[in-house]
Enzyme design. Structure first.
Site, PDB file in Angstrom:
ATOM      1  CD  GLU A  49      -0.859  -0.892  -3.017  1.00 16.05           C
ATOM      2  OE1 GLU A  49      -1.547  -1.393  -3.917  1.00 16.05           O
ATOM      3  OE2 GLU A  49       0.108  -1.501  -2.511  1.00 16.05           O
TER       4      GLU A  49
ATOM      5  CG  ASP B 158       2.798   0.795   1.915  1.00 18.30           C
ATOM      6  OD1 ASP B 158       2.533   1.332   0.831  1.00 18.30           O
ATOM      7  OD2 ASP B 158       2.137  -0.167   2.377  1.00 18.30           O
TER       8      ASP B 158
HETATM    9 ZN   LIG Z   1       2.798  -1.850  -5.104  1.00 17.23          ZN
END
Ligand SMILES: [Zn+2]
Length: 420
Positions: A187, A92
């Site tokens: 993340e 992401d």
């Molecule tokens: Zn990163």
């Protein structure tokens, strides 16, 4: 193993091509989404990566329903018994800045002057914004167009790992042990390890998700979240004398007692802080959420004690007021785990130095998936990608960094493959 010019030229080209391809693919995650992964586009992006891995002859791949990719890269002949190493990057990009319709721009032969952006005439990237820029005068720099982030965080990491896999396929003389390539969703939301299958990753991993060239990170914050609820009493304001306990108003007074010097705006390096980021409520009830950060857990404990003392004072001062404080330990400083595993850090240091880079050891003023993995028993330091000004429309990466980070990954696996 010596990486010759031919291999370097190949990697530079391959990693650049992959990077330019991946940044154009939308994979922004979304805060407070009711599902995991937070966005479908991360799964779609993952499918493209899986395809690219298959094209390299890597067939033992799992792309699960949560969007995690686990790809087993077979060892060279005779290296099957070597210790498996995990290489991790995230799919992401940060929801803080638009990440759709990214158009990468290569500024060839950067002259040191302010860089202007096509899609935002007001936006300027200058050396004061990022002193590292000075090191790249005369080189090529890649940015977006000023209306989006670039996404080097962490598509540079993905491109660099894949470029290394490509080099292994193209140049079988680079012998290596078994490697597991893992790509995580979400993340940027701090939940990248939420649905991870620990059985599928090796007992030693590295995230390729850091910033400037030469950087190695194996210390992060000890992180706590505090939720504070103020229970007051509502009464018609015209008839409230000696009766009303205005929860939201008292909450404001409460937080004005936090030392301003210990806020994100006034702290750097190894200094910790309180950071209030949510406060809502009315006369009856107010709820606040803050994070508490420090490298030393004992300092965070002192901050929590201070909040408890404030609670007692406020409850004494406003009779009838009730304050509830609850804490959540979000992640631990990963150095607690990595100190016991010196070799993991030492090999990473050597891999960086062997690429003729100056080693820069940083403490992360935040957390990483590596911190969470380390706490789960899988020590995971973080290695640079070469990108800078992450989560910003000024984000950039020098082209050379794509090569140098790949070189470090090659060195890293080479060093582990020659460990007895
Ligand atoms: Zn990163």
């Amino acid at each position: 193993m010596k990486i010759n010019k031919k291999i370097k030229d190949f990697i530079q080209e391959d990693t650049l091509e992959r990077f330019l391809k991946y940044v154009k693919i939308w994979s922004t995650s979304e805060e407070d989404a009711p599902k995991f992964p937070s966005t479908e586009n991360q799964i779609e992006f993952g499918k493209i990566i899986v395809n690219d891995l298959r094209e390299l002859g890597i067939n033992d791949i799992i792309h699960d329903k949560h969007g995690y990719i686990y790809a087993n890269v077979p060892a060279s002949e005779g290296f099957e018994d070597k210790r498996a190493i995990g290489l991790i990057a995230h799919l992401d990009t940060s929801p803080a800045v638009k990440g759709k319709d990214v158009v990468p721009v290569i500024h060839e032969n950067y002259d040191g002057k302010p860089i202007k952006f096509k899609k935002d005439k007001e936006l300027i990237l200058k050396i004061q914004d990022s002193p590292e820029l000075e090191n790249y005068i005369g080189m090529d720099i890649i940015s977006a167009q000023g209306d989006t982030l670039l996404g080097a965080d962490d598509k540079a990491g993905i491109a660099e790992i894949l470029a290394v896999c490509t080099a292994w396929q193209k140049f079988p003389e680079i012998q290596h042990g078994p490697v597991v390539v893992c790509f995580f969703p979400d993340e940027e939301l701090g939940i990248g390890t939420k649905e991870i299958d620990l059985e599928k990753i090796p007992s030693i991993c590295y995230t390729i998700d850091g910033g400037q060239l030469g950087e190695l990170e194996y210390e992060c914050f000890d992180a706590w979240k505090a939720t504070i609820v103020f229970n007051g009493l509502s009464v018609h304001p015209g008839y409230a004398k000696n009766l009303m306990i205005n929860a939201v108003n008292i909450a404001c007074r409460f937080f004005s007692n936090l030392p301003e010097a210990e806020s994100p705006r006034h702290t750097e390096d190894r200094e910790g802080f309180y950071h209030l980021y949510k406060l809502k409520g009315n006369e009856e009830k107010a709820t606040a959420v803050l994070i508490i950060r420090d490298y030393e857990e004992v300092n965070n404990k002192k901050r929590m004690e201070y909040l408890m003392k404030l609670k007692n004072i406020f409850e004494y001062q406003y009779e009838g007021l009730e304050i509830e404080i609850s804490y959540e330990h979000q992640y631990e400083n990963m150095i607690n785990y990595l100190q016991k595993e010196e070799k993991i850090v030492d090999i990473a240091k050597k891999a960086i130095e062997n690429a003729n880079l100056e080693l820069k050891i940083h403490s992360i003023r935040g957390g990483t998936d590596g911190a969470k993995l380390s706490a789960k028993g899988i020590p995971t330091p973080n290695i640079f990608t070469g990108g800078l000004l992450f989560h910003s429309r000024k984000e950039y990466i020098p082209k050379i960094a794509l090569l140098k980070a790949s070189e470090v990954i090659l060195n890293l696996i080479d060093l582990w493959s020659n460990e007895s």
